[in-house]
Design an enzyme around this catalytic site. Structure first.
Site: not given
Ligand code: ASP
Length: 330
Positions: A57, A14
Site C-alpha cells: 500500500s 497483506t
Molecule cells: N503490512 C501491510 C498490509 O497490511 C503491507 C501493506 O500495507 O501493503 O498489507
C-alpha cells in the site's frame, strides 16, 4: 428481488499476499480469488470483483485514489448498493480519508485489509472482507462517508489510525472510538461524525506535492529551505505539543509561509492545534502570526492529504484556511 450489488476493488496488501518463492509474502491474489475464498459472501451480496492495483500500500498515490473515487462513483450511479476496497493496512488511514473527501455519494464506501496474511493461522482477511461487504450493503452505514472495517469494528476515515505493527486490533479512532461494530453479522452504527467536507477536482487537476515535516527535539530546521527548492506546493509541519517548534526555525517557516500554504499540525496524535495559549517565539500564537495555518483536529498525515486535494482543486490561501477552520462544522 436479487441480492444488493457491491463492487469490490482490490489493491494488494497483506490480505492478498502469499509466499512467492521463500522470500516473504507478496500481494499476488486477484480480487476474484479474494471473493471466491469466502463462500458466505454469496449469501450477502452480488459481488463484482475488480483487480484495481496489486501492490504494497505504500506504492499507492493520490492519483490512484482520484481514479478509484471516480470508478466507485460510477458503480454507485450504476446501481451498486456500496463499494468495498481491499488493500494493505499501512496506508489505510490515508487512502480512506482521500476517498472520504472525494466520493460524494450516500452509499457506503468501506476500506478493509488484513493484519495476518492468508498463509498464517488465524488469517483475518476473509472475516474482514465479509464484514466489509455486510457494512457496504447496510442501511446503517449510508451517509457516513468512507469507513474502515477491520476486526469487527467500523471506523470513520477522518479519525482512524493504524497504531500497532502486527496486532489485528491495530485500528483506533482516538478520542472518539469506532463509530460502530458488527455483531452476529449485523452492522451497528452508534455514532455519526459531525461535519462533512468534500473536495471537487477539475478534470485536468495537476499534481500538487505537499511535504510533511516532523519536528523533533533539537532540530535546527536546516532541511526546510529545501522544501521550496524541491518544488513542493505546500508544507505541513507536525509540531510539538499544541503547535510548537524551536525558535531557530521560525524565520524560515515565516518565509516559506509567504510563498506557499504552511500548515501547523500537532505530532501528539490527539486534540486540536492550539491557537492562542502560548506566546513564546515558536509557539502556536507566534507561528500563526507568521502566516502558518492551523489544521484544527486533523493530524499531519490527514492534513497533508486535505491540503493536497484543496491545492489540486485550485483553492487559494483563504479557502484553505476556512476549510480547516470549519472542519468540524462543514
Ligand atoms: N503490512 C501491510 C498490509 O497490511 C503491507 C501493506 O500495507 O501493503 O498489507
Amino acid at each position: 428481488m436479487g441480492l444488493p450489488r457491491v463492487a469490490v476493488f482490490s489493491m494488494g496488501g497483506t490480505i492478498s499476499s502469499v509466499d512467492s518463492g521463500g522470500k516473504g509474502v507478496e500481494p499476488t491474489l486477484t480480487g476474484e480469488a479474494l471473493v471466491s475464498d469466502v463462500p458466505e459472501i454469496a449469501g450477502v451480496a452480488d459481488v463484482s470483483a475488480v483487480s484495481f492495483r496489486q501492490a504494497a500500500s505504500g506504492e499507492l498515490g493520490v492519483g490512484d485514489l482520484v481514479e478509484l473515487a471516480a470508478e466507485i462513483e460510477g458503480r454507485i450511479d450504476g446501481g451498486a448498493a456500496g463499494a468495498v476496497v481491499t488493500q494493505g493496512t499501512d496506508t489505510i488511514e490515508e487512502t480512506s480519508f482521500v476517498l472520504d473527501l472525494l466520493v460524494d455519494r450516500g452509499a457506503p464506501v468501506v476500506v478493509t485489509g488484513a493484519m495476518r496474511n492468508p498463509t498464517l493461522p488465524g488469517a483475518d482477511g476473509p472475516a474482514n472482507l465479509l464484514a466489509a461487504i455486510r457494512v457496504a450493503v447496510s442501511d446503517a452505514a449510508r451517509g457516513l462517508g468512507t469507513v474502515v472495517v477491520l476486526n469487527d469494528e467500523i471506523h470513520a476515515a477522518r479519525f482512524v489510525r493504524k497504531t500497532h505493527t502486527s496486532n489485528p486490533a491495530t485500528f483506533r479512532s482516538d478520542p472518539v472510538g469506532p463509530v460502530g461494530w458488527i455483531s452476529e453479522d449485523v452492522p451497528r452504527v452508534v455514532v455519526r461524525p459531525a461535519g462533512k467536507h468534500k473536495v471537487t477536482l477539475p478534470e485536468n487537476a495537476q499534481d500538487r506535492p505537499v511535504a510533511l515535516y516532523h519536528i523533533a527535539l533539537g532540530d535546527d530546521g536546516r532541511l526546510l529551505p529545501e522544501i521550496e527548492e524541491k518544488g513542493y506546493a505546500g508544507l505541513v509541519v507536525e509540531a510539538m505539543g499544541g503547535g510548537h517548534v524551536p525558535s531557530v526555525m521560525v524565520e524560515t517557516l515565516e518565509e516559506l509561509a509567504s510563498k506557499m500554504p504552511v500548515m501547523l499540525a500537532s505530532r501528539t496524535g490527539g486534540g486540536e492545534v492550539l491557537r492562542s495559549t502560548y506566546g513564546f517565539i515558536g509557539s502556536e500564537t507566534d507561528l500563526i502570526e507568521r502566516g502558518l495555518i492551523h489544521t484544527g483536529p486533523l493530524d499531519g498525515r490527514k492534513a497533508r492529504l486535505l491540503l493536497t486535494l484543496l491545492l489540486q482543486s485550485g483553492a487559494g490561501r483563504e479557502e484553505i484556511a476556512a476549510t480547516f477552520d470549519t472542519w468540524l462544522e462543514g
